[in-house]
Every structure is written in C-alpha cells, then in structure tokens.
Design an enzyme around this catalytic site. Structure first.
Site, PDB file in Angstrom:
ATOM      1  N   LYS A  91      24.298  18.406   1.584  1.00  0.00           N
ATOM      2  CA  LYS A  91      24.242  19.128   2.846  1.00  0.00           C
ATOM      3  C   LYS A  91      23.005  20.004   2.902  1.00  0.00           C
ATOM      4  CE  LYS A  91      25.163  23.048   2.747  1.00  0.00           C
ATOM      5  NZ  LYS A  91      24.435  24.366   2.734  1.00  0.00           N
ATOM      6  N   THR A  92      22.254  19.959   3.971  1.00  0.00           N
ATOM      7  CA  THR A  92      21.252  20.975   4.298  1.00  0.00           C
ATOM      8  C   THR A  92      20.503  20.558   5.554  1.00  0.00           C
ATOM      9  OG1 THR A  92      19.177  22.071   3.661  1.00  0.00           O
ATOM     10  CG2 THR A  92      19.603  19.960   2.653  1.00  0.00           C
TER      11      THR A  92
ATOM     12  N   GLY B 290      24.062  27.801   3.366  1.00  0.00           N
ATOM     13  CA  GLY B 290      24.005  27.890   4.827  1.00  0.00           C
ATOM     14  C   GLY B 290      24.778  26.776   5.501  1.00  0.00           C
TER      15      GLY B 290
ATOM     16  N   ARG C 120      26.575  32.372  -0.174  1.00  0.00           N
ATOM     17  CA  ARG C 120      25.520  31.913  -1.080  1.00  0.00           C
ATOM     18  C   ARG C 120      25.815  32.304  -2.536  1.00  0.00           C
ATOM     19  NH1 ARG C 120      21.611  29.541   1.728  1.00  0.00           N
ATOM     20  NH2 ARG C 120      21.278  30.145   3.906  1.00  0.00           N
TER      21      ARG C 120
ATOM     22  N   ASP D 286      20.891  23.983  -4.602  1.00  0.00           N
ATOM     23  CA  ASP D 286      21.417  25.016  -5.503  1.00  0.00           C
ATOM     24  C   ASP D 286      22.918  24.845  -5.736  1.00  0.00           C
ATOM     25  OD1 ASP D 286      19.022  26.248  -6.014  1.00  0.00           O
ATOM     26  OD2 ASP D 286      19.251  27.795  -4.486  1.00  0.00           O
TER      27      ASP D 286
END
Length: 542
Positions: free
Chosen positions: A201-202, A80, A144, A175
């Site tokens: 990143k998230t 994402g 993804r 992931d």
C-alpha cells in the site's frame, strides 16, 4: 442495514459487485505452486537466520480442495491512508466466509499501536457491508507507529497467541512491510503458528519492483490529483494570466508527479530523481523556469502550470547537505536560532540558507518531524520556487507587469478517496490472496498481483517472500535491514515519455483534463490502470 451517516453514493458503491482473478474465483479451492527460489542478500543473512530462502508462489486452482474447519486472522492498517484499504478487509472476510470459518477476522485499531495494546474489533460481514468500495482507513484508523525490536515482537506474539491467530495481515508501505518481514523472522524462530502476511500500500507508488507492479492506492490518488491539476490547467488557459506552481505528494519518489504529468500534460514538470542525478542546482532550476516564462511571453502566453514533487528540496545539491547538517546541529542543540545556526554552519551551507526566503528558513529551522529532523514534506517548495522566480522576473522590465502566479499543494485530497475500479478490484483480490497465503501457512510473504494491464480475470495471483525484498541501508548513523523505496526510473518508459514531450508541452498548450475518475461507462476510463504502468507493459516511451 446501512449506516445512516453515509452518502447515497457510498451506498451505491457498497452494492457494486467486485471481480476476482480466475485463480481466486473458487476460493478456498486455491493452492500455490512453488517456482524459483529467492534468497536473502548475503549481507542480510544475520537478520534472517531462520528464513534464508523461500520460493516465489503462483496461485492455481486446487482440484483436491482440502476441508478447513476454521481460520482466525488479524489485520491492521499502517502508515498513511490509501484508497481501497477497506476492500482488503472485505476480501479477507469473504475468504473466511467461503471456508465457512468458525474462526473470525479481527481488526487492530490504530495500526501497530493497537496491535501492541490488543485493541481489536471483530470484523463481521454485517459490519463490512457498509465499507465495501469506500475510501479512508477510518474503520480501524491507522498510525505511523513502528515495532521497535524484540520487546515489541514479544508483545505482538503474546497477542497473536492469546487470540490463536492463524495469520496477521499488515497493510502498509515499505516501512510497515519492513516491520512485517522482521516480525515474520521472529515468529519463524519462535516456531509460532501465526503467518505474517504483507499487503503493498502507498499512494506514492514507491513500493514496486520485486514483482510488485504497483502498490494499491496509487492509481486512485493519481486520478484524483490529475483531476485537480487538470482543472487548474483549464483555469490557466481560461484566464490566461496566472502561472500555477503545484506541489504534489511524494517525499522520496516522484511517481505521483510523473503519473499526473502523463495524464495532464502540464507546462513544466520537475522530477526529484532527475534533479539529483544530474546535479541541477536551485539556481539552475530557477533559471530554467524564468527562461520558460520568457519564451512563453514572447508567444503572448503569460500562464502555465508547473508541477513540483514535495521531496524536491532535499534532492537539490547543496540543500541536501544543508538539511543533513541542520538535522545534526539541531539534534545536539534544539535551541538554535537563525543567528547561532549561521555561526555553526560552514560558509557554503550558510550562504545557501541565507539565500532562501525567510519563511523557508524558518521552516528548515523550526518545523521538525517526530524524529527531530527537518519536516521536508511540510516545506512549501512550490512557494520557494515561486518566490525565487519572481525575484528574477522583477529584474526583467518587460515581464514585471505580465507575471502573476499562485501556489497550490495537493495531497491530502487524494489519500481517502473512494477507490477507482482498478484499486477496488485490486484490493479485494489482495485480501483474498492474503487469506490464501495464511491458509497454506506461508509465513513471511507479501500478497501481490501481476499482469495488471489485463482483464481482472486474467491477473496472476502470487506471493513473494518479504525477506527477498530487503536491503541494508544506513539510517540515523546505523545500518538497518529495510525494504527500500523504489524511485522513478529515469530510463523507464514513463519518464522517457515525459522527457520526449517536455518541449512540446512547454511551448504549446497541450493540457488534458481527465475529469472525475469514473466508476461506470467506457472501460478505457472506468477500468484503466496508471499510465506509467501501461507504458511499462507496452515497453515504450511514446
């Protein structure tokens, strides 16, 4: 030349200068000293036969500064989107420019999917000047798609060899960096020259620990969400007739919900990790909310704001088991309907499913993700709670007429926002750090920064071995090596601050409205870091 299809605000932002830590300010005159050695966990040694241990790296200025004639780097976004990603590209590009590189920077489109197919564009300085400090991942787009075993690793190797890449930078979450770590092991075993480098990143904030203080994008996302929730709080206080049930992103961890609560001080905040640890049932959650509404009604208050993390439903005892059973039943027979499912469930699970509103039952049965499992992130948990609370309120005559509620879901609004100044500088520095790791041929590392509470110039630039971050986890009935998501620490200062203030916030109107996050002005606003991180640094829960 700037594109004609970007706003004036974006143009101004693109021209705004960025800061770097002192260790990177004279790039390429930077090197890494090796500190304590980090090893792969014993149970994971079979997955990392070529990379059993590696040192933690700390950047420092290189007085020798050996000359480099060229460096070629590939880069991709994975998972994402998160605010600040384009600045990682700018950091990489500026690093190559400072070398006077005759190599180049190549972006792979649509994440690992584009990498496998060799779909690339050259990221020149002229191109990237339009994208500095911008939101989104749309220069390269993302997906993804994950790498699936040796066959995919071999395809990636072929692309990297054909492009003569010195480094491949993977910008992603747990992931995606799991893929990067396993790919790095494959490259090490095959003795390929391409160094695989990860960037954390998230927006969910669940890629932390392992020396990672915070993933990029989380700060901006929390600020954007806090502004929206703050606006709802003021609406609640202005109209004094509505309860707002607000669901926030965070499938596995509640960091975004916790940070928003610390920024806004809402009436009530649910934290998934607490619900699971304390075994709090759905009935008890509903009962607590009804009691809160009754207590506030006794004060003449018929309004409030309740925060709900999106992953809450699968952490509730009974419902977590129900979801696992449904996943198994529907994997064997996707044609199940409500009637046949009830016949196949054990009595306890059947009772729980039947107690839920029909709309939620339908989502549990028919709304599936790409793997055929319940699409938990799309379940309207805020509407579920609102519906069940309303059912209980209707049994209390004194509250029937005064109770009114609306629901919201905030999440996509924050993923592609223009980055805060913290994330803008953080991502730019991470890009430079990734290039420095490639320059030293440090395969299998993640670029990180520490001391983030300090001025940017004093941030510490480091590299941590990806393999040291792996755990063994059971997924889809099998054991896999993965980088595990970091959940909210119920003994950490952020949650303790929420817990300490929860009663005051529940009975009094302590709402804060952070407003739009600022790019200029008072540095306490424009250059602030996440409050939960600040509390961790201060070592307190006040």
């Amino acid at each position: 030349m700037f594109k004609k299809d970007i706003s004036y605000f974006s143009v101004v932002r693109a021209n705004s200068p960025l800061q770097l830590p002192n260790q990177l300010s004279d790039f390429p005159c930077v090197c890494f000293r090796e500190e304590n050695n980090l090893s792969v966990r014993p149970e994971l040694e079979e997955y990392f036969p070529s990379m059993q241990s590696a040192p933690l790296l700390v950047a420092e200025k290189d007085v020798n500064c050996p000359e480099i004639h060229g460096m070629r780097i590939g880069v991709l976004f994975s998972g994402g989107p998160a605010p600040g990603g384009h600045n990682v590209l700018v950091g990489l590009s500026d690093a190559l420019t400072s070398i006077g590189s005759i190599g180049g920077l190549f972006g792979f489109e649509n994440g690992f999917e584009g990498l496998l197919n060799g779909e690339k564009i050259e990221l020149t300085n002229d191109l990237l000047q339009n994208w500095t400090n911008s939101g989104g991942f749309h220069l390269l787009s993302t997906s993804r798609k994950k790498l699936n075993g040796t066959a995919d690793f071999e395809k990636v190797a072929q692309v990297c060899v054909e492009l003569a890449l010195d480094g491949l930078v993977v910008i992603g979450g747990d992931d995606s960096n799991t893929n990067a770590g396993l790919l790095a092991e494959f490259f090490q075993k095959e003795k390929l020259k391409t160094a695989i480098i990860g960037v954390p990143k998230t927006i969910d904030g669940d890629l932390k620990g392992h020396s990672i203080e915070v993933s990029f994008g989380h700060d901006t996302a929390a600020k954007v969400i806090s502004e929206l929730v703050g606006n709802v709080c003021l609406d609640s206080l202005s109209f004094k007739k509505n309860y707002h049930f607000v669901r926030l992103m965070g499938r596995h961890a509640s960091h975004l919900t916790l940070e928003t609560a610390l920024q806004v001080q809402p009436t009530y905040t649910l934290i998934s990790e607490q619900i699971r640890k304390e075994g709090i049932s759905l009935q008890k959650i509903v009962s607590s909310l009804v009691n809160l509404i009754k207590r506030r009604a006794d004060q003449g208050k018929h309004y409030g704001v309740i925060l709900v993390p999106e992953g809450l439903i699968e952490q509730i005892p009974g419902i977590d088991t129900l979801i696992c059973v449904l996943n198994d039943l529907l994997a064997r027979d996707p044609n199940h309907n409500v009637e046949t499912i009830h016949q196949s469930l054990d009595p306890a699970s059947s009772t729980i499913l039947g107690s839920l509103p029909e709309s939620i039952q339908e989502q549990l049965l028919y709304d599936r993700d790409a793997h055929g499992n319940v699409a938990v992130s799309r379940i309207d948990t805020e509407r579920l709670l609102l519906s069940l609370v309303k059912q209980e309120i209707e049994k209390i005559p004194s509250l029937i007429k005064s109770f009114s509620a609306v629901s919201h879901f905030f999440g996509y609004e924050c993923r592609c926002a223009h980055p805060s100044w913290f994330d803008a500088n953080y991502c730019y520095s991470l890009g430079m750090c990734a290039a420095a790791l490639v320059r030293e041929k440090r395969n299998g590392y993640m670029a990180i920064m520490t001391d983030l509470e300090k001025d940017v110039s004093s941030w510490q630039v480091k590299g941590i071995p990806l393999m040291s971050m792996f755990h063994k986890e059971r997924r889809e009935g099998q054991w896999f090596p993965v980088i595990r998501k970091t959940l909210v620490d119920l003994n950490g200062p952020g949650f303790l601050a929420l817990k300490k203030n929860s009663e005051t916030w529940a009975t009094n109107d302590c709402f804060l409205s952070p407003g739009p996050y600022q790019f200029e002005g008072d540095k306490k606003v424009s250059h602030s870091i996440p409050k939960a991180l600040l509390l961790e640094k201060e070592g307190c829960g006040d």
